[in-house]
Design a protein around this motif. Structure first.
Motif, PDB file in Angstrom:
ATOM      1  N   ALA A 101       0.865  -1.187   0.000  1.00  0.00           N
ATOM      2  CA  ALA A 101       0.000   0.000   0.000  1.00  0.00           C
ATOM      3  C   ALA A 101       0.896   1.229   0.000  1.00  0.00           C
ATOM      4  O   ALA A 101       2.050   1.167   0.429  1.00  0.00           O
ATOM      5  N   ASP A 102       0.367   2.363  -0.474  1.00  0.00           N
ATOM      6  CA  ASP A 102       1.126   3.619  -0.432  1.00  0.00           C
ATOM      7  C   ASP A 102       0.536   4.526   0.642  1.00  0.00           C
ATOM      8  O   ASP A 102      -0.621   4.392   1.025  1.00  0.00           O
ATOM      9  N   MET A 103       1.339   5.463   1.148  1.00  0.00           N
ATOM     10  CA  MET A 103       0.939   6.198   2.354  1.00  0.00           C
ATOM     11  C   MET A 103       0.803   7.699   2.187  1.00  0.00           C
ATOM     12  O   MET A 103       0.316   8.363   3.093  1.00  0.00           O
ATOM     13  N   SER A 139       0.863   7.442 -14.437  1.00  0.00           N
ATOM     14  CA  SER A 139       2.003   6.658 -13.936  1.00  0.00           C
ATOM     15  C   SER A 139       1.815   6.305 -12.469  1.00  0.00           C
ATOM     16  O   SER A 139       1.064   6.958 -11.748  1.00  0.00           O
ATOM     17  N   GLU A 140       2.543   5.269 -12.032  1.00  0.00           N
ATOM     18  CA  GLU A 140       2.388   4.731 -10.676  1.00  0.00           C
ATOM     19  C   GLU A 140       3.744   4.164 -10.240  1.00  0.00           C
ATOM     20  O   GLU A 140       4.369   3.414 -10.988  1.00  0.00           O
ATOM     21  N   ASP A 141       4.142   4.543  -9.014  1.00  0.00           N
ATOM     22  CA  ASP A 141       5.457   4.146  -8.520  1.00  0.00           C
ATOM     23  C   ASP A 141       5.590   2.633  -8.333  1.00  0.00           C
ATOM     24  O   ASP A 141       6.700   2.101  -8.266  1.00  0.00           O
ATOM     25  N   ASN A 143       5.881   8.235  -0.226  1.00  0.00           N
ATOM     26  CA  ASN A 143       6.145   9.045  -1.431  1.00  0.00           C
ATOM     27  C   ASN A 143       5.892   8.328  -2.765  1.00  0.00           C
ATOM     28  O   ASN A 143       6.808   8.170  -3.578  1.00  0.00           O
ATOM     29  N   GLU A 144       4.649   7.939  -2.963  1.00  0.00           N
ATOM     30  CA  GLU A 144       4.269   7.390  -4.275  1.00  0.00           C
ATOM     31  C   GLU A 144       4.073   8.509  -5.291  1.00  0.00           C
ATOM     32  O   GLU A 144       4.436   8.373  -6.455  1.00  0.00           O
ATOM     33  N   GLU A 145       3.472   9.619  -4.834  1.00  0.00           N
ATOM     34  CA  GLU A 145       3.005  10.656  -5.776  1.00  0.00           C
ATOM     35  C   GLU A 145       4.135  11.256  -6.600  1.00  0.00           C
ATOM     36  O   GLU A 145       3.912  11.699  -7.719  1.00  0.00           O
ATOM     37  N   HIS A 146       5.322  11.330  -6.055  1.00  0.00           N
ATOM     38  CA  HIS A 146       6.445  11.878  -6.813  1.00  0.00           C
ATOM     39  C   HIS A 146       7.386  10.789  -7.324  1.00  0.00           C
ATOM     40  O   HIS A 146       8.486  11.085  -7.797  1.00  0.00           O
ATOM     41  N   ALA A 153      -5.997  12.786  -1.351  1.00  0.00           N
ATOM     42  CA  ALA A 153      -6.894  12.892  -2.506  1.00  0.00           C
ATOM     43  C   ALA A 153      -6.668  11.796  -3.540  1.00  0.00           C
ATOM     44  O   ALA A 153      -7.278  11.815  -4.605  1.00  0.00           O
ATOM     45  N   CYS A 154      -5.784  10.836  -3.242  1.00  0.00           N
ATOM     46  CA  CYS A 154      -5.601   9.704  -4.155  1.00  0.00           C
ATOM     47  C   CYS A 154      -6.111   8.423  -3.501  1.00  0.00           C
ATOM     48  O   CYS A 154      -5.961   7.337  -4.035  1.00  0.00           O
ATOM     49  N   GLY A 155      -6.675   8.556  -2.280  1.00  0.00           N
ATOM     50  CA  GLY A 155      -7.240   7.386  -1.610  1.00  0.00           C
ATOM     51  C   GLY A 155      -6.219   6.466  -0.973  1.00  0.00           C
ATOM     52  O   GLY A 155      -6.521   5.308  -0.659  1.00  0.00           O
ATOM     53  N   HIS A 156      -5.003   6.972  -0.743  1.00  0.00           N
ATOM     54  CA  HIS A 156      -3.992   6.114  -0.115  1.00  0.00           C
ATOM     55  C   HIS A 156      -4.383   5.774   1.326  1.00  0.00           C
ATOM     56  O   HIS A 156      -3.925   4.763   1.863  1.00  0.00           O
ATOM     57  N   ASP A 157      -5.254   6.615   1.944  1.00  0.00           N
ATOM     58  CA  ASP A 157      -5.806   6.265   3.264  1.00  0.00           C
ATOM     59  C   ASP A 157      -6.566   4.941   3.166  1.00  0.00           C
ATOM     60  O   ASP A 157      -6.440   4.076   4.041  1.00  0.00           O
ATOM     61  N   ILE A 169      -2.817  -2.636  -5.176  1.00  0.00           N
ATOM     62  CA  ILE A 169      -4.179  -2.232  -5.568  1.00  0.00           C
ATOM     63  C   ILE A 169      -4.233  -0.714  -5.615  1.00  0.00           C
ATOM     64  O   ILE A 169      -3.676  -0.054  -4.742  1.00  0.00           O
ATOM     65  N   HIS A 170      -4.943  -0.160  -6.600  1.00  0.00           N
ATOM     66  CA  HIS A 170      -5.345   1.249  -6.530  1.00  0.00           C
ATOM     67  C   HIS A 170      -6.845   1.340  -6.702  1.00  0.00           C
ATOM     68  O   HIS A 170      -7.410   0.670  -7.566  1.00  0.00           O
ATOM     69  N   ASN A 171      -7.473   2.158  -5.856  1.00  0.00           N
ATOM     70  CA  ASN A 171      -8.906   2.398  -6.017  1.00  0.00           C
ATOM     71  C   ASN A 171      -9.159   3.169  -7.306  1.00  0.00           C
ATOM     72  O   ASN A 171      -8.291   3.915  -7.762  1.00  0.00           O
TER      73      ASN A 171
HETATM   74 ZN   LIG Z   1      -2.495   6.991  -5.842  1.00  0.00          ZN
END
Ligand SMILES: [Zn+2]
Ligand SMILES: [Zn+2]
Length: 388
Positions: A74-76, A330-332, A133-136, A99-103, A160-162
């Motif tokens: 999961a990303d944080m 894109s996705e880390d 730090n997924e977003e960057h 705002a990307c649903g990482h929660d 997984i990404h929502n």
């Molecule tokens: Zn995301």
């Protein structure tokens, strides 16, 4: 095989999700977030390692005598966006928002760790990876540089990404390319500045850069196969000229996308060649900086078949799409897939209200109704991959 989390476990995950939503933190600043995650994992009895890639966390759950090991990720991190949802659990951190649903990604993975620690009937080891730090596109690299693969032995990794716009209970993934790579570039032309009325004694880098802007578009149309996919975009043109002054320097900045490392290499090489050739033909100088920001996310075949089979067997998932269109975003997670077999998948976040708003929108919210299917999917992946 018990893959259905109990209602009380989903309720707990909802509480954690809402708490994490209220304390969003930017990449590598996930201090409260990672402390919360680590504390929960410890309370489930997992072995917990913190500070991997700065704020990353890895929890380890072992059962039975099996020697197989997999990782779930999961990303944080959150985004620099001012939340406008008016939710009771809205961000308490001014100007920061999940705002990307990482929660929700964290809550699903914590829920899976909770469920599997109590009711898991598998044999082997599960690594629960919480990545900063997924977003960057910096967190996966930081964890890998910090010895993720050497310190934690696992054969496959899943993510997984929502996905807003997909109904809850819908699941989509495919073998092969799912999300694009992102590279950035900066091309700096240096000519000779001068009076706008006397270009013959200057060497106008604006005209030179204009040739380059057009020629860069021939990379995709004339150097990449029509059966491949790539985008080259010049997004900024910066000069030090003014109304009646020809500039000394023009900087072109931009962004490129593709699905394959071979195409990334072609784009970079052609860009350098075009920039150098045009600069030379006009007697100017040029420097090119080309950086890889995100690897492409290319799913591995057998892990993707496993993910699809696990999703089809997951209670709460009633629609499985094995041929979604790849996205140019894109996705880390893609970087992990450059090193390990694995799969990245999309889980429906709903179509209405805040749940249907686009990712990175100030009105968006992760859908708590997706927690049950998400936790059950993780459980299904583990039970099918590491049978007791
Ligand atoms: Zn995301
Ligand atoms: Zn995002």
């Amino acid at each position: 095989m018990p893959t259905t989390p109990e209602a009380s476990q989903i309720d707990a995950a909802r509480e954690w999700r809402r708490h994490l939503h209220s304390i969003p933190e930017l990449g590598f600043g996930e201090h409260k977030t990672s402390a919360f995650v680590a504390e929960k994992l410890r309370s489930f009895g997992l072995e917990v390692h913190q500070g991997i890639g700065q704020t990353g966390v890895v929890g380890i759950l072992r059962k039975g005598s099996g020697s197989q090991a997999i990782a779930l990720r999961a990303d944080m991190d959150a985004l620099k966006i001012t939340e406008q949802t008016n939710l009771p659990y809205a961000s308490t951190h001014q100007g920061q928002m999940p705002a990307c649903g990482h929660d929700g990604h964290m809550a699903m993975l914590l829920g899976a760790a909770h469920h599997l620690s109590r009711h898991g009937q598998f044999s082997g080891t599960v690594h629960f990876i919480f990545q900063p730090n997924e977003e960057h596109g910096r967190g996966a690299k930081a964890m890998i540089a910090d010895g993720l693969f050497e310190r934690f032995a696992f054969a496959e990794i899943y993510g997984i990404h929502n996905m807003p716009g997909m109904p809850v209970g819908a699941f989509a993934t495919r073998a092969g390319p799912l999300m694009a790579s992102e590279d950035n570039f900066e091309i700096r032309f240096r000519g000779k500045g001068g009076h706008a009325a006397r270009p013959q004694v200057a060497n106008d880098p604006i005209v030179i850069a204009a040739h380059a802007i057009l020629a860069l578009q021939t990379i995709v149309s004339r150097r990449v196969s029509a059966l491949d996919t790539a985008v080259v975009s010049v997004t900024e043109v910066l000069t030090d000229g003014t109304r009646n002054v020809l500039p000394e320097t023009v900087i072109l900045k931009g962004d490129t996308r593709s699905y394959r490392p071979e195409i990334q290499k072609i784009i970079e090489a052609e860009m350098r060649r075009i920039a150098a050739g045009i600069a030379q033909s006009f007697g100017a100088e040029v420097d090119v900086t080309y950086t890889q920001e995100f690897a492409s996310t290319v799913n591995h075949d057998s892990a993707s078949q496993h993910a699809l089979a696990a999703a089809r067997a997951t209670p709460g998932i009633d629609r499985v799409d094995a041929e979604p269109e790849p996205l140019m975003g894109s996705e880390d997670f893609g970087l992990f897939l450059n090193h390990k077999p694995g799969n990245f998948a999309f889980l429906g976040n709903g179509v209405d209200g805040a749940n249907g708003q686009p990712l990175h929108n100030p009105h968006y919210d992760f859908n708590d109704a997706a927690l049950g299917p998400g936790i059950a999917y993780w459980s299904s992946i583990v039970h099918r991959k590491l049978p007791a």
